[in-house]
Scaffold this active site. Structure first.
Site, PDB file in Angstrom:
ATOM      1  N   GLU A  27     -33.598  27.420 -48.438  1.00  0.00           N
ATOM      2  CA  GLU A  27     -32.637  27.527 -47.336  1.00  0.00           C
ATOM      3  C   GLU A  27     -33.185  28.555 -46.359  1.00  0.00           C
ATOM      4  OE1 GLU A  27     -28.379  26.199 -49.341  1.00  0.00           O
ATOM      5  OE2 GLU A  27     -28.596  28.244 -48.598  1.00  0.00           O
TER       6      GLU A  27
ATOM      7  N   ASP B 211     -21.151  36.138 -42.624  1.00  0.00           N
ATOM      8  CA  ASP B 211     -22.140  36.891 -43.394  1.00  0.00           C
ATOM      9  C   ASP B 211     -21.773  38.350 -43.547  1.00  0.00           C
ATOM     10  OD1 ASP B 211     -24.307  35.029 -44.128  1.00  0.00           O
ATOM     11  OD2 ASP B 211     -24.369  34.685 -41.974  1.00  0.00           O
TER      12      ASP B 211
ATOM     13  N   TYR C  37     -22.714  22.535 -51.264  1.00  0.00           N
ATOM     14  CA  TYR C  37     -22.867  23.960 -51.540  1.00  0.00           C
ATOM     15  C   TYR C  37     -21.477  24.533 -51.798  1.00  0.00           C
ATOM     16  CZ  TYR C  37     -24.520  28.789 -50.526  1.00  0.00           C
ATOM     17  OH  TYR C  37     -24.824  30.126 -50.561  1.00  0.00           O
TER      18      TYR C  37
END
Lengths: 265, 399
Positions: free
Chosen positions: A49, A60, A175
């Site tokens: 990734e 994030d 995911y």
């Protein structure tokens, strides 16, 4: 057959789980990214990734935020990331590469040109964190036309109706974000993953990777038992942050080897 | 044409939508469902009306700025006095509505982002009023610019978290609040400050702020026997503006003018005026809007003397109003805003917020070009007490 499918099929046959490391393109320096990618593969990565840095990475935590800032300071752009994948493909035609980031840099380039360029350089999947399926119609059309897998996130908060929806649209792998939070935060709750997995499996035929909160070999091993692939991001980016250009490939490779061994044993 | 936006999925034409990470998607869906359930609920409406009247002090008056108008020698300037609300700005209108919704949803913890600090103060206020835990994210640069508001929030029991990432201003505070929400999604209600972000926020915040325009539509005929010729408001995210504008959309004779922050001037590139500068459409903070960005899609740092307008995007409904030509958007530079700030202090005895000074500055600019019978209604969205440090510093004075 796509590189992602070949990779996951082979792993299944060998009864092994995928190791999916994440690095931010352009961190710590643009010239280091391709060597790092090769290093990841040598150390045992099945899928890479590759993070496309964005100025406002809302999903994030601090570690990947800082990596994005370092990369942007180096002048990293989406076009530059695509060129890196092209360079990586000169030596590696086997390992799938998934671009992961936020929608706006792609919007600025245009989905049509982006998808075409992805196919040209050998990108296999694209994960756009802030584009849920509801807002991804245009994106899909272009990605599908160029045989690029749209990768989707599922979360502990995702209900069954949405799992079904994602199951219909996703390609490559899905995911599963194992905790409520930003990347690199908190610690993983294994029993919660174990509980959620049957609900995911009921609707999703694709391999399921699990990430967020996997910090060491022991956790990677435990998570691998529950799913098809383990995604490790912040821990690796942290290793990049504390290394220098001379030892970064060696340090990251050592970490990834440890994760590989833990998952396989 | 009937104007009926957003559509069911939160789109204002090509703008708006709901661009969020998967963890938050169920949360915004739930919020939409709950808001739609309560917005027309008689008990909810009655409680909101009660709080707005007895706690916030509504309706806010409209004031004819006669001396200033006479000095300018043209159109008459009227001010919608949102600065007289409890906490000193329009932000409480929406914070109150959202807090009442949070209460019904059983959320005990509220978070907010803030630029100038007015939304943070409004949120800290309603949190204290209803006994909720309150965390406010604020850019480290804004904490310096708006020190009095930081202290106010702390007095009200809120925790103010300085945000050190990026440009250390409003957009970064927004990023950090979203990160908190992802982490604490089940316990937490995000009281969003402006009419932007993922659906339902642009709709919900607008609806709560429409009290401004709905009052004005009643007050103006009472004062002058008709509606104004133009309504004017400053636009950062644009919540005070959309609250005044939206009720006037259906009256085509009323001109609608949004005033963005021109910073050092549009040509300098150092501004916060995405609509005036025709910024490319992009996606940030959950919605598709005109967005200040570089050619690679990275968000660029904005500049405005006013922390509340220092934001690279703008609410999606403003993008639509510009696109369909119903509203016009202009920019006012830092120095023009300061001149307007001074003028209102001296001519009317009212100290306006630097944000509101932008709207006022445009009225001051166009009033002399218009006949004396023309009426401009300016939304005086907040008071300027919080800006003492900034203005003093500009004038070379140490407080």
């Amino acid at each position: 057959m796509s590189r992602l499918q070949i990779t996951f099929d082979a792993l299944k046959q060998q009864q092994r789980k995928a190791l999916i490391p994440f690095i931010t393109a352009g961190d710590p320096a643009q010239k280091m990214t391709v060597p790092l990618m090769h290093g990841l593969v040598t150390a045992g990565a099945d899928v890479i990734e590759l993070g496309v840095p964005f100025s406002d990475p809302m999903a994030d935590g601090p570690v990947i935020q800082r990596a994005s800032e370092r990369a942007l300071k180096q002048g990293m752009t989406l076009r530059g990331v695509l060129n890196m994948v092209a360079e990586f493909r000169q030596q590696n035609t086997r390992t799938p590469v998934v671009l992961m980031g936020y929608g706006n840099p792609i919007e600025a380039m245009g989905w049509s040109e982006f998808a075409q360029r992805c196919e040209e350089v050998g990108v296999d999947g694209v994960l756009t964190v802030d584009f849920p399926p509801e807002e991804s119609h245009d994106a899909f059309e272009h990605l599908q036309r160029h045989h690029i897998a749209p990768i989707f996130l599922l979360a502990p908060t995702t209900n069954e109706a949405r799992i079904k929806q994602v199951a219909k649209l996703a390609r490559g792998y899905v995911y599963y974000v194992s905790l409520k939070g930003v990347t690199g935060s908190g610690s993983i709750d294994l029993s919660a993953i174990e509980e959620k997995m049957p609900q995911l499996r009921k609707h999703i035929q694709l391999p399921i990777g699990v990430g967020f909160g996997i910090r060491d070999a022991a956790t990677a091993k435990a998570v691998a038992k529950l799913c098809d692939g383990v995604v490790v991001g912040s821990r690796i980016v942290q290793e990049v942050e504390t290394s220098n250009e001379q030892n970064v490939v060696a340090n990251v490779s050592k970490l990834v080897s440890e994760l590989r061994q833990a998952i396989d044993n | 044409m009937t104007y009926n936006f957003p559509d069911i999925s939160g789109h204002f034409g090509q703008f708006g939508g709901s661009y969020m990470a998967e963890t938050l998607v169920p949360a915004v869906e739930e919020l939409t469902a709950q808001y739609l359930r309560f917005k027309d609920d008689a008990e909810f409406k009655a409680e909101l009306a009660y709080e707005l009247k007895h706690y916030v002090g509504r309706p806010s008056p409209i004031y004819h700025a006669k001396r200033l108008s006479e000095h300018l020698g043209g159109a008459q300037i009227y001010l919608k006095r949102e600065d007289l609300n409890h906490t000193g700005a329009h932000k409480i209108n929406s914070a109150m509505g959202q807090a009442l919704l949070a209460k019904r949803m059983g959320k005990k913890r509220v978070i907010a982002e803030t630029g100038a600090g007015m939304h943070g103060v409004a949120t800290a206020t309603v949190a204290a009023r209803f006994g909720m835990e309150c965390i406010v994210y604020m850019g480290a640069e804004d904490i310096v610019r708006q020190a009095p508001n930081v202290f106010r929030m702390k007095l009200l029991g809120a925790t103010v978290v300085p945000v050190e990432s990026g440009s250390k201003t409003l957009k970064d505070a927004c990023n950090e609040a979203i990160r908190d929400w992802v982490t604490n999604v089940e316990s937490t209600f995000y009281i969003f400050g402006t009419a932007a972000g993922p659906h339902p926020y642009p709709m919900m915040v607008r609806d709560f702020q429409c009290v401004i325009g709905n009052e004005a539509k009643v007050q103006m005929p009472e004062m002058i026997g008709r509606q104004p010729d133009a309504v004017i408001a400053c636009v950062g995210g644009g919540s005070n503006a959309i609250g005044l504008f939206n009720p006037y959309i259906e009256i085509p004779e009323v001109q609608i003018i949004g005033v963005e922050a021109g910073g050092y001037g549009i040509a300098s590139g150092k501004h916060a005026a995405p609509l005036t500068a025709n910024a490319k459409v992009g996606v940030l903070h959950g919605n598709r809007v005109n967005l200040m960005q570089d050619e690679n899609g990275q968000i660029i740092e904005t500049h405005s003397i006013s922390a509340g307008l220092d934001y690279p995007g703008v609410g999606p409904e403003h993008c639509l109003l510009k696109e369909i030509g119903r509203a016009q958007y202009v920019a006012i530079n830092d120095d023009e805003a300061i001149a307007a700030f001074d003028a209102l202090c001296r001519f009317e005895g009212i100290i306006p917020a630097l944000e509101s000074s932008h709207a006022l500055a445009h009225a001051i600019k166009i009033a002399p070009t218009l006949a004396k019978e023309k009426v401009l209604l300016v939304n005086l969205s907040g008071r300027g007490d919080k800006d003492m440090n900034t203005v003093a510093k500009l004038k070379g004075i140490t407080l």
